[in-house]
Design a protein around this motif. Structure first.
Motif, PDB file in Angstrom:
ATOM      1  N   GLU A 136      -1.119  -0.979  -7.210  1.00  0.00           N
ATOM      2  CA  GLU A 136      -0.027  -1.188  -8.170  1.00  0.00           C
ATOM      3  C   GLU A 136      -0.376  -0.619  -9.537  1.00  0.00           C
ATOM      4  OE1 GLU A 136       3.276  -2.778  -7.407  1.00  0.00           O
ATOM      5  OE2 GLU A 136       2.260  -1.588  -5.904  1.00  0.00           O
ATOM      6  N   ILE A 140       2.622   1.840 -10.650  1.00  0.00           N
ATOM      7  CA  ILE A 140       3.608   1.462 -11.660  1.00  0.00           C
ATOM      8  C   ILE A 140       3.615   2.443 -12.839  1.00  0.00           C
ATOM      9  CG2 ILE A 140       4.259  -0.361 -13.291  1.00  0.00           C
ATOM     10  CD1 ILE A 140       3.533  -2.363 -11.100  1.00  0.00           C
ATOM     11  N   TYR A 143       5.644   5.442 -11.812  1.00  0.00           N
ATOM     12  CA  TYR A 143       7.108   5.296 -11.860  1.00  0.00           C
ATOM     13  C   TYR A 143       7.605   5.623 -13.263  1.00  0.00           C
ATOM     14  CZ  TYR A 143       6.150   2.151  -7.852  1.00  0.00           C
ATOM     15  OH  TYR A 143       5.704   1.602  -6.695  1.00  0.00           O
ATOM     16  N   VAL A 144       6.891   5.088 -14.275  1.00  0.00           N
ATOM     17  CA  VAL A 144       7.322   5.320 -15.651  1.00  0.00           C
ATOM     18  C   VAL A 144       7.140   6.789 -16.018  1.00  0.00           C
ATOM     19  CG1 VAL A 144       7.103   4.545 -18.017  1.00  0.00           C
ATOM     20  CG2 VAL A 144       6.575   2.986 -16.172  1.00  0.00           C
ATOM     21  N   ALA A 147       9.852   9.041 -14.999  1.00  0.00           N
ATOM     22  CA  ALA A 147      11.090   8.912 -15.770  1.00  0.00           C
ATOM     23  C   ALA A 147      10.842   9.103 -17.259  1.00  0.00           C
ATOM     24  CB  ALA A 147      11.703   7.536 -15.520  1.00  0.00           C
ATOM     25  N   ARG A 150      13.192  10.583 -20.768  1.00  0.00           N
ATOM     26  CA  ARG A 150      14.188   9.588 -20.384  1.00  0.00           C
ATOM     27  C   ARG A 150      15.609  10.001 -20.677  1.00  0.00           C
ATOM     28  NH1 ARG A 150      11.878   7.061 -25.002  1.00  0.00           N
ATOM     29  NH2 ARG A 150      13.493   6.652 -26.543  1.00  0.00           N
ATOM     30  N   GLN A 156      15.186  10.797 -14.954  1.00  0.00           N
ATOM     31  CA  GLN A 156      15.612   9.403 -14.721  1.00  0.00           C
ATOM     32  C   GLN A 156      15.775   9.136 -13.243  1.00  0.00           C
ATOM     33  OE1 GLN A 156      19.403   8.995 -16.482  1.00  0.00           O
ATOM     34  NE2 GLN A 156      18.625   8.544 -18.515  1.00  0.00           N
ATOM     35  N   GLU A 157      16.457  10.079 -12.588  1.00  0.00           N
ATOM     36  CA  GLU A 157      16.745   9.874 -11.173  1.00  0.00           C
ATOM     37  C   GLU A 157      15.450   9.843 -10.358  1.00  0.00           C
ATOM     38  OE1 GLU A 157      19.676  12.503  -9.601  1.00  0.00           O
ATOM     39  OE2 GLU A 157      18.990  12.209  -7.558  1.00  0.00           O
ATOM     40  N   GLY A 159      12.567   8.898 -11.457  1.00  0.00           N
ATOM     41  CA  GLY A 159      11.921   7.621 -11.731  1.00  0.00           C
ATOM     42  C   GLY A 159      12.530   6.507 -10.904  1.00  0.00           C
ATOM     43  N   MET A 160      13.865   6.479 -10.827  1.00  0.00           N
ATOM     44  CA  MET A 160      14.503   5.386 -10.090  1.00  0.00           C
ATOM     45  C   MET A 160      14.198   5.474  -8.597  1.00  0.00           C
ATOM     46  SD  MET A 160      18.439   4.164  -9.858  1.00  0.00           S
ATOM     47  CE  MET A 160      18.856   5.219  -8.507  1.00  0.00           C
ATOM     48  N   LYS A 161      14.286   6.670  -8.046  1.00  0.00           N
ATOM     49  CA  LYS A 161      14.018   6.806  -6.609  1.00  0.00           C
ATOM     50  C   LYS A 161      12.575   6.423  -6.303  1.00  0.00           C
ATOM     51  CE  LYS A 161      17.466  10.102  -5.183  1.00  0.00           C
ATOM     52  NZ  LYS A 161      17.830  11.510  -5.002  1.00  0.00           N
ATOM     53  N   PHE A 163      10.643   4.491  -8.059  1.00  0.00           N
ATOM     54  CA  PHE A 163      10.437   3.060  -8.263  1.00  0.00           C
ATOM     55  C   PHE A 163      10.971   2.242  -7.098  1.00  0.00           C
ATOM     56  CE2 PHE A 163      12.504  -0.889  -9.547  1.00  0.00           C
ATOM     57  CZ  PHE A 163      11.366  -1.634  -9.747  1.00  0.00           C
ATOM     58  N   LEU A 164      12.221   2.486  -6.696  1.00  0.00           N
ATOM     59  CA  LEU A 164      12.813   1.651  -5.645  1.00  0.00           C
ATOM     60  C   LEU A 164      12.054   1.792  -4.338  1.00  0.00           C
ATOM     61  CD1 LEU A 164      16.648   1.977  -6.283  1.00  0.00           C
ATOM     62  CD2 LEU A 164      15.191   0.009  -6.706  1.00  0.00           C
ATOM     63  N   ALA A 167       8.401   0.330  -4.712  1.00  0.00           N
ATOM     64  CA  ALA A 167       8.353  -1.129  -4.685  1.00  0.00           C
ATOM     65  C   ALA A 167       8.642  -1.631  -3.267  1.00  0.00           C
ATOM     66  CB  ALA A 167       9.369  -1.692  -5.669  1.00  0.00           C
ATOM     67  N   GLY A 233      12.253  16.224  -9.644  1.00  0.00           N
ATOM     68  CA  GLY A 233      12.882  15.703 -10.841  1.00  0.00           C
ATOM     69  C   GLY A 233      11.924  15.366 -11.970  1.00  0.00           C
TER      70      GLY A 233
ATOM     71  N   GLU B  72       6.762  -5.231 -12.207  1.00  0.00           N
ATOM     72  CA  GLU B  72       7.755  -4.357 -11.589  1.00  0.00           C
ATOM     73  C   GLU B  72       9.141  -4.615 -12.163  1.00  0.00           C
ATOM     74  OE1 GLU B  72       7.475  -4.608  -7.369  1.00  0.00           O
ATOM     75  OE2 GLU B  72       5.983  -3.011  -7.284  1.00  0.00           O
ATOM     76  N   ILE B  79      13.996   1.374 -16.214  1.00  0.00           N
ATOM     77  CA  ILE B  79      14.492   2.619 -15.613  1.00  0.00           C
ATOM     78  C   ILE B  79      15.983   2.480 -15.288  1.00  0.00           C
ATOM     79  CG2 ILE B  79      14.324   4.120 -13.604  1.00  0.00           C
ATOM     80  CD1 ILE B  79      11.327   3.541 -13.545  1.00  0.00           C
ATOM     81  N   ILE B  83      19.204   4.686 -16.763  1.00  0.00           N
ATOM     82  CA  ILE B  83      20.193   5.340 -15.897  1.00  0.00           C
ATOM     83  C   ILE B  83      21.598   4.892 -16.289  1.00  0.00           C
ATOM     84  CG2 ILE B  83      21.066   5.421 -13.527  1.00  0.00           C
ATOM     85  CD1 ILE B  83      18.595   6.543 -12.949  1.00  0.00           C
ATOM     86  N   ARG B  87      24.770   7.283 -17.404  1.00  0.00           N
ATOM     87  CA  ARG B  87      25.811   7.565 -16.409  1.00  0.00           C
ATOM     88  C   ARG B  87      26.848   6.466 -16.255  1.00  0.00           C
ATOM     89  NH1 ARG B  87      22.542  10.998 -12.066  1.00  0.00           N
ATOM     90  NH2 ARG B  87      20.538  10.975 -13.097  1.00  0.00           N
ATOM     91  N   VAL B  95      23.891   8.675  -8.063  1.00  0.00           N
ATOM     92  CA  VAL B  95      22.722   9.284  -8.705  1.00  0.00           C
ATOM     93  C   VAL B  95      22.141  10.272  -7.719  1.00  0.00           C
ATOM     94  CG1 VAL B  95      20.534   8.785  -9.831  1.00  0.00           C
ATOM     95  CG2 VAL B  95      22.361   7.119  -9.916  1.00  0.00           C
ATOM     96  N   LEU B  98      19.342  15.366  -7.304  1.00  0.00           N
ATOM     97  CA  LEU B  98      18.219  15.980  -6.593  1.00  0.00           C
ATOM     98  C   LEU B  98      18.486  15.924  -5.095  1.00  0.00           C
ATOM     99  CD1 LEU B  98      15.511  14.104  -8.613  1.00  0.00           C
ATOM    100  CD2 LEU B  98      16.203  16.443  -8.949  1.00  0.00           C
TER     101      LEU B  98
END
Lengths: 478, 100
Positions: A136, A140, A143-144, A147, A150, A156-157, A159-161, A163-164, A167, A233, B72, B79, B83, B87, B95, B98
């Protein structure tokens, strides 16, 4: 009640890296925007200091600390050296990029160092709980970092992908740890090892879930789906760093858990990992054929190399361990080098990340084109580069362990991979350079390029000092 | 006293519900909630085993998991907020710059 004795010297390298991260972040908060250049010097200095301490702490006997959670032995030392080299090269690669794209300098280097700390802890873990914490601490910050640009929608995208899915994969890893704890009565890897041969259903389910969790981090098919999007990205130096550091950390964990702790159950997981490695090599190399974006191509290349490295794990012997460690070092040098070449260019202030942006590069800068050709030849695994030797060691370890089919698939996919790697090299020697592609490098990126290309060549031609060192390391393991 | 295997079963069910949530839902926040559910089902597993084996390690592990889950949350929400600002949506199907 007496307090247990704690020898802080054994975690001195980790403490230096952590202190460096805190210092860089705090100092960065007080520096005016134009004067943040000192932060990269501080980060580089912290890494070099930690590298020196890791090498100085060398001792024959494995040393446990913190209730037998942390282990410093020859394998820890070698893997931590690789982690720190990767972090140092990443700082060099990021130097000018972070400045010209106005990223948050303090946060950037603090996250980079924290992530390296996580990988160091994974290499040193003798307990599944510390392994989880290291994983972790590695993930972690990544992830930041993915992204960190920012206001850029793609960053951003990514980072989100990341991260999700990251996790999500962590929960599988953790559930695996819980089931292994339930089966072995402890999270300590030595205790787990003594129960590994029994093959209780709970233990097998735990090992399966652990494999899924680590497979996500190491981009092993079918747990790789996040990787190409995230690599495309994220900002370029971040992509370079995370495609290497996450792999070093994940394979350090895989060596610690599978090859060392679960060696008694090798019959059970060996075949499963062999199948995963075949899938990974085929999908990574075939999908890379279709890419026109360099970051995406290197993303698929990183998936493919995860498959090649996994062959050494499947071999599950000492030769396999040393082959994996050598491969990780070589992979780090050649991948960071290839990203370094892309970082030397820019297209109208953006990243020049299409293969077509390299057209005609040989005419404009023969040295840069030569370096890129070297990295591509090495990634494809052709002599006289280090990439060839790395593949050779992994393949021969797997042949000795009796996995000829895996090696045949590996050789065939290596031939396939030569097509897309050499296409990149070919592009540089034909066509007219696009006028909007300009040079954007500086001293720091150039330094990284010199180190990586020298490393790829020297390890390819005179590998003996390094391979001897790694072999001694593998022989020192129990 | 409720036997330990009951706890293990309910935690396995919760884990599966969380996993289904991640795979089925399209809102990033809801996916994130489902991930938290999975983490907490693992906590339940740890505590149940700690009770069964009378091993304190399992309960210690839960504290580590809680800390990591909190970290987390911080990173994930940051994050997701970034976003949303750019958006005005956190639906993961929207989103999709990519692709390849």
């Amino acid at each position: 009640m007496s307090l247990p004795p704690v020898d802080l010297r054994l975690i001195l390298p980790e403490m230096i890296v952590a202190a460096g991260a805190v210092l860089v972040m705090l100092w960065g908060a007080f520096l005016p925007p134009g004067r943040q250049r000192v932060l990269r010097w501080v980060s580089a200095f912290a890494i070099i200091l930690a590298l020196g301490v890791v090498l100085a702490l060398q001792s024959g006997e494995p040393a446990f600390s913190f209730g037998a959670m942390h282990l410093r032995d020859a394998l820890t030392q070698t893997l931590q050296v690789i982690v720190l080299i990767v972090a140092l090269l990443a700082v060099l690669l990021s130097g000018e990029y972070v400045e010209r794209t106005h990223l948050e300098t303090g946060e950037y280097y603090a996250l980079l160092l924290s992530s390296a700390l996580g990988a160091m802890l994974m290499a040193a873990s003798a307990d599944l709980l510390l392994l989880f914490l290291g994983l972790e601490t590695l993930s972690i910050p990544l992830y930041v970092l993915a992204a960190i640009a920012r206001r850029d929608l793609r960053s951003q995208e990514a980072g989100m992908k990341y991260f999700l899915l990251g996790a999500f994969s962590t929960t599988f890893f953790l559930y695996g740890v819980a089931l292994i704890f339930g089966s072995a009565g402890s999270t300590n890897l030595a205790r787990v090892a003594s129960q590994a041969g029994a093959g209780s259903p709970l233990m097998l389910a735990g090992i399966g879930l652990l494999t899924i969790g680590l497979g996500f981090k190491a981009t092993i098919v079918p747990f790789h789906s996040w990787a190409p999007d995230v690599y495309e990205g994220a900002p370029l130096p971040v992509t370079a760093y995370m495609s290497v550091i996450a792999k070093v950390g994940a394979f350090a964990a895989i060596i610690r858990v599978f090859v060392i702790a679960l060696s008694a159950g090798a019959v059970q997981w060996g075949a499963a990992l062999a199948a995963l490695s075949v899938l990974t090599m085929i999908l990574g190399n075939v999908a890379a054929l279709l890419q026109n974006n360099l970051k995406r191509l290197l993303g698929y290349s990183s998936i493919a190399h995860a498959g090649f490295i996994l062959i050494g794990i499947v071999a599950a012997n000492r030769a396999g361990i040393s082959a994996v460690v050598f491969y990780l070092l070589v992979y780090a040098l050649m991948t960071l080098g290839a990203f370094g070449v892309v970082l030397m260019l820019e297209r109208r202030g953006e990243e020049a990340d299409e293969i077509s942006d390299l057209a005609g590069l040989a005419g404009r800068s023969p040295l840069l084109a030569g370096a890129m050709t070297l990295f591509m030849v090495s990634l494809a695994g052709l002599p006289p580069t280090a990439g060839f030797l790395a593949k050779f060691y992994v393949f021969s370890a797997a042949l000795d362990a009796g996995y000829p089919v895996v090696v045949i698939v590996a050789v065939v996919t290596t031939v396939v991979s030569a097509y897309f790697y050499l296409r990149v090299a070919y592009t540089m020697f034909i066509g007219q350079p696009a006028p909007e592609v300009k040079f954007a490098g500086g001293r720091w990126v150039s330094a990284a390029l010199i180190v990586t290309s020298a490393g790829v060549l020297v390890l390819g031609i005179f590998p003996a000092p390094v391979t001897n060192f790694i072999e001694q390391m593998a022989n020192a393991l129990k | 006293m409720i036997p330990v295997p009951y706890y293990l079963t309910i935690s396995a069910v919760l884990f599966t519900v969380g996993m289904a949530g991640v795979l089925v839902r399209r809102n990033a926040l809801v996916i994130f909630m489902a991930i938290e559910l999975m983490l907490n089902s693992v906590n339940l597993t740890f505590v149940a085993f700690a009770r069964q084996l009378a091993a304190i390690e399992g309960q210690v592990a839960v504290f580590f998991v809680i800390v990591i889950a909190a970290v987390e949350v911080v990173v994930g929400l940051a994050i997701i907020i970034a976003i949303f600002r750019a958006r005005s949506t956190v639906d993961i199907d929207d989103v999709d710059l990519l692709r390849g």
